[in-house]
Design an enzyme around this catalytic site. Structure first.
Site, PDB file in Angstrom:
ATOM      1  N   GLY A  78       0.810  -1.213   0.000  1.00 35.24           N
ATOM      2  CA  GLY A  78       0.000   0.000   0.000  1.00 35.24           C
ATOM      3  C   GLY A  78       0.843   1.262   0.000  1.00 35.24           C
ATOM      4  N   THR A  79       1.922   1.256   0.758  1.00 32.39           N
ATOM      5  CA  THR A  79       2.761   2.456   0.842  1.00 32.39           C
ATOM      6  C   THR A  79       3.309   2.813  -0.531  1.00 32.39           C
ATOM      7  OG1 THR A  79       3.368   1.897   3.109  1.00 32.39           O
ATOM      8  CG2 THR A  79       4.810   3.438   1.957  1.00 32.39           C
ATOM      9  N   SER A 206      -3.503  -3.362  -0.695  1.00 35.07           N
ATOM     10  CA  SER A 206      -2.349  -4.030  -0.085  1.00 35.07           C
ATOM     11  C   SER A 206      -2.715  -5.465   0.275  1.00 35.07           C
ATOM     12  CB  SER A 206      -1.959  -3.258   1.181  1.00 35.07           C
ATOM     13  OG  SER A 206      -1.036  -3.995   1.952  1.00 35.07           O
ATOM     14  N   HIS A 208      -1.440  -7.807   2.407  1.00 37.11           N
ATOM     15  CA  HIS A 208      -1.478  -8.351   3.767  1.00 37.11           C
ATOM     16  C   HIS A 208      -2.634  -7.813   4.596  1.00 37.11           C
ATOM     17  CE1 HIS A 208       0.470  -5.070   6.323  1.00 37.11           C
ATOM     18  NE2 HIS A 208       0.689  -4.606   5.106  1.00 37.11           N
ATOM     19  N   CYS A 336       4.226   4.133  16.083  1.00 40.34           N
ATOM     20  CA  CYS A 336       5.160   4.420  14.998  1.00 40.34           C
ATOM     21  C   CYS A 336       6.030   3.186  14.783  1.00 40.34           C
ATOM     22  CB  CYS A 336       5.991   5.655  15.296  1.00 40.34           C
ATOM     23  SG  CYS A 336       7.093   5.468  16.679  1.00 40.34           S
TER      24      CYS A 336
HETATM   25  N1  PLP Z   1      -2.863   2.967   3.897  1.00 37.14           N
HETATM   26  C1  PLP Z   1      -3.533   2.583   4.990  1.00 37.14           C
HETATM   27  C2  PLP Z   1      -4.886   3.156   5.244  1.00 37.14           C
HETATM   28  C3  PLP Z   1      -2.974   1.650   5.862  1.00 37.14           C
HETATM   29  O1  PLP Z   1      -3.658   1.291   6.954  1.00 37.14           O
HETATM   30  C4  PLP Z   1      -1.688   1.137   5.582  1.00 37.14           C
HETATM   31  C5  PLP Z   1      -1.049   0.209   6.528  1.00 37.14           C
HETATM   32  O2  PLP Z   1      -1.324   0.214   7.699  1.00 37.14           O
HETATM   33  C6  PLP Z   1      -1.040   1.545   4.422  1.00 37.14           C
HETATM   34  C7  PLP Z   1      -1.652   2.459   3.595  1.00 37.14           C
HETATM   35  C8  PLP Z   1       0.299   0.994   4.047  1.00 37.14           C
HETATM   36  O3  PLP Z   1       0.148  -0.300   3.519  1.00 37.14           O
HETATM   37  P1  PLP Z   1       1.375  -1.323   3.478  1.00 37.14           P
HETATM   38  O4  PLP Z   1       1.550  -1.857   4.847  1.00 37.14           O
HETATM   39  O5  PLP Z   1       0.945  -2.378   2.505  1.00 37.14           O
HETATM   40  O6  PLP Z   1       2.551  -0.566   2.973  1.00 37.14           O
END
Ligand code: PLP
Length: 404
Positions: A78-79, A206, A208, A336
């Site tokens: 997701g990031t 994402s 996971h 964090c």
């Molecule tokens: N966006 C949201 C709303 C999330 O909750 C998270 C992870 O907690 C992310 C993005 C980031 O996803 P990833 O862990 O796959 O990088």
């Protein structure tokens, strides 16, 4: 507090929004991917086999959101999907970025890294981005990329995407939706979460968070289009994201999404609601249930598995530690990456002040058992009674800020 069983027992895992346990269909897909010998970019037969699986997964993912296969850019999670959106749909086009105040650090961090002019869209008391304010912000100024999450990771609150998408369309702004927590959990086809509302938006997902494994995600574009990559690499993903795709993890992600969509979320929502009622009776406040301060009824749509509980006067860190000792894995409002618990910026943006540091998040995983939720409820109530007996009791109520 009564532990669920002996001290050596496996903790009860209630932190699905951090990561979901692996789903059976995702495990099977993962194993299939691990058996592949070839790199999807290779032209020989093993490479072609791997490629066929990758493309099948791409088509399935795209279809799940009513799109064409070429709209999917696979990423590491997701990031990266959020970062790619801010880079390729925002910075590269000279767009300013408008971020919902409760967006994930993945988006705030990406906007900082890209050094794009960034404006924050406020949220109401329930944590929903304010459509009227967005209309004003888009009323003048340079073109914008608007980033609004489908559902919040801490409170589960669902954003009014139907209104937000309409406003973006009218103003000619590009909409990016962080769907990391919503994908699979929110019924696809509902008012704010459907192909028509989102037809011009990009989506970040994402693996996971749906019951796949860490290290897989996707940016799903409205349609096939070139993008200036963050990682040029060897031109994979049609030049939009270089690097060898994590085939097993991506296969697991797509399988997990299908299984997650088929889940009976009503059952999980029922367990969450019972737990919520017990916690409120023990003096907890629930963040994100209502946009009206002090209202006692749940009027806000939330993810079925998520509950943000504030215990006035008691730090989230203390609650987390006590519950951990009692054998329950939940999360504080915000932790964090160093593991240090801080005040939750999400609850701060919702106007909770000092109470933003007094929250825990309970997020029920897909395989939670009713007995586990009951045991947690008992432990929570015992903890709340014990801790609150030591301090002057503030008045309790759903969503009410007692100022304690
Ligand atoms: N966006 C949201 C709303 C999330 O909750 C998270 C992870 O907690 C992310 C993005 C980031 O996803 P990833 O862990 O796959 O990088």
């Amino acid at each position: 507090m009564t532990p669920p069983s002996s001290n050596s027992a496996k903790p009860v895992y209630l932190d699905a929004n951090a990561t979901e346990p692996l789903r059976p269909s995702a495990r099977a897909a993962l194993l299939k991917g691990l058996e592949m010998e070839g790199n999807p970019a290779s032209v020989h037969a093993p490479g072609r086999q791997a490629r066929a699986l990758l493309e099948e997964a791409r088509t399935r993912l795209a279809q799940a959101f009513g799109r064409e296969a070429d709209s999917v850019v696979f990423t590491s999670g997701g990031t990266e999907a959020d970062s790619l959106a801010v880079h390729a749909l925002g910075a590269v086009h000279g767009r300013r970025v408008i971020l919902g105040a409760t967006e994930h650090a993945a988006l705030h961090g990406a906007a900082r890294a890209e050094k794009v002019p960034t404006e924050i869209l406020p949220v109401d008391r329930a944590g929903r981005p304010d459509p009227a304010r967005l209309r004003e912000m888009l009323g003048g100024g340079p073109p914008a990329l608007v980033c609004v999450m489908a559902a919040n990771n801490e409170t589960g609150v669902v954003s009014p995407l139907a209104e937000i998408a309409a406003i973006c369309r009218e103003a000619g702004a590009q909409l990016h939706v962080d769907a990391v927590q919503a994908a699979g959990r929110l019924p696809w086809g509902s008012r704010d979460w459907n192909a028509d509302v989102l037809r011009e938006a990009s989506l970040a997902v994402s693996g996971h968070k749906m019951g796949g494994i860490m290290g897989a995600g996707a940016l799903i574009l409205p349609h096939d289009r070139p993008l200036m990559p963050l990682l040029p690499g060897g031109g994979q993903e049609r030049g939009r994201r270089g690097g060898t795709p994590a085939l097993p993890a991506l296969l697991a992600m797509v399988a997990a999404l299908a299984e997650s969509r088929a889940q009976d979320w009503q059952e999980i929502a029922g367990m969450r609601d019972e737990l919520q009622a017990r916690a409120v009776a023990a003096g907890a406040l629930v963040a994100g249930v209502s946009s009206e301060e002090g209202a006692g009824e749940a009027t806000t749509e939330r993810l079925p598995n998520t509950l943000s509980l504030i215990l006035p006067g008691v730090s989230g860190q203390t609650q987390l530690m006590l519950l951990d000792l009692a054998g329950f894995a939940v999360s504080a409002g915000s932790a964090c990456s160093s593991g240090k618990v801080t005040s939750s910026p999400v609850l701060e943006a919702m106007g909770y002040g000092a109470q933003a540091g007094q929250a825990i998040r309970v997020s029920l995983p897909w395989n939670v058992k009713p007995g586990e939720v009951l045991a947690f409820g008992q432990a929570y109530v015992e903890m709340a009674q014990r801790l609150r007996a030591r301090q002057p009791a503030p008045s309790a109520g759903v969503g009410r800020d007692t100022g304690a």
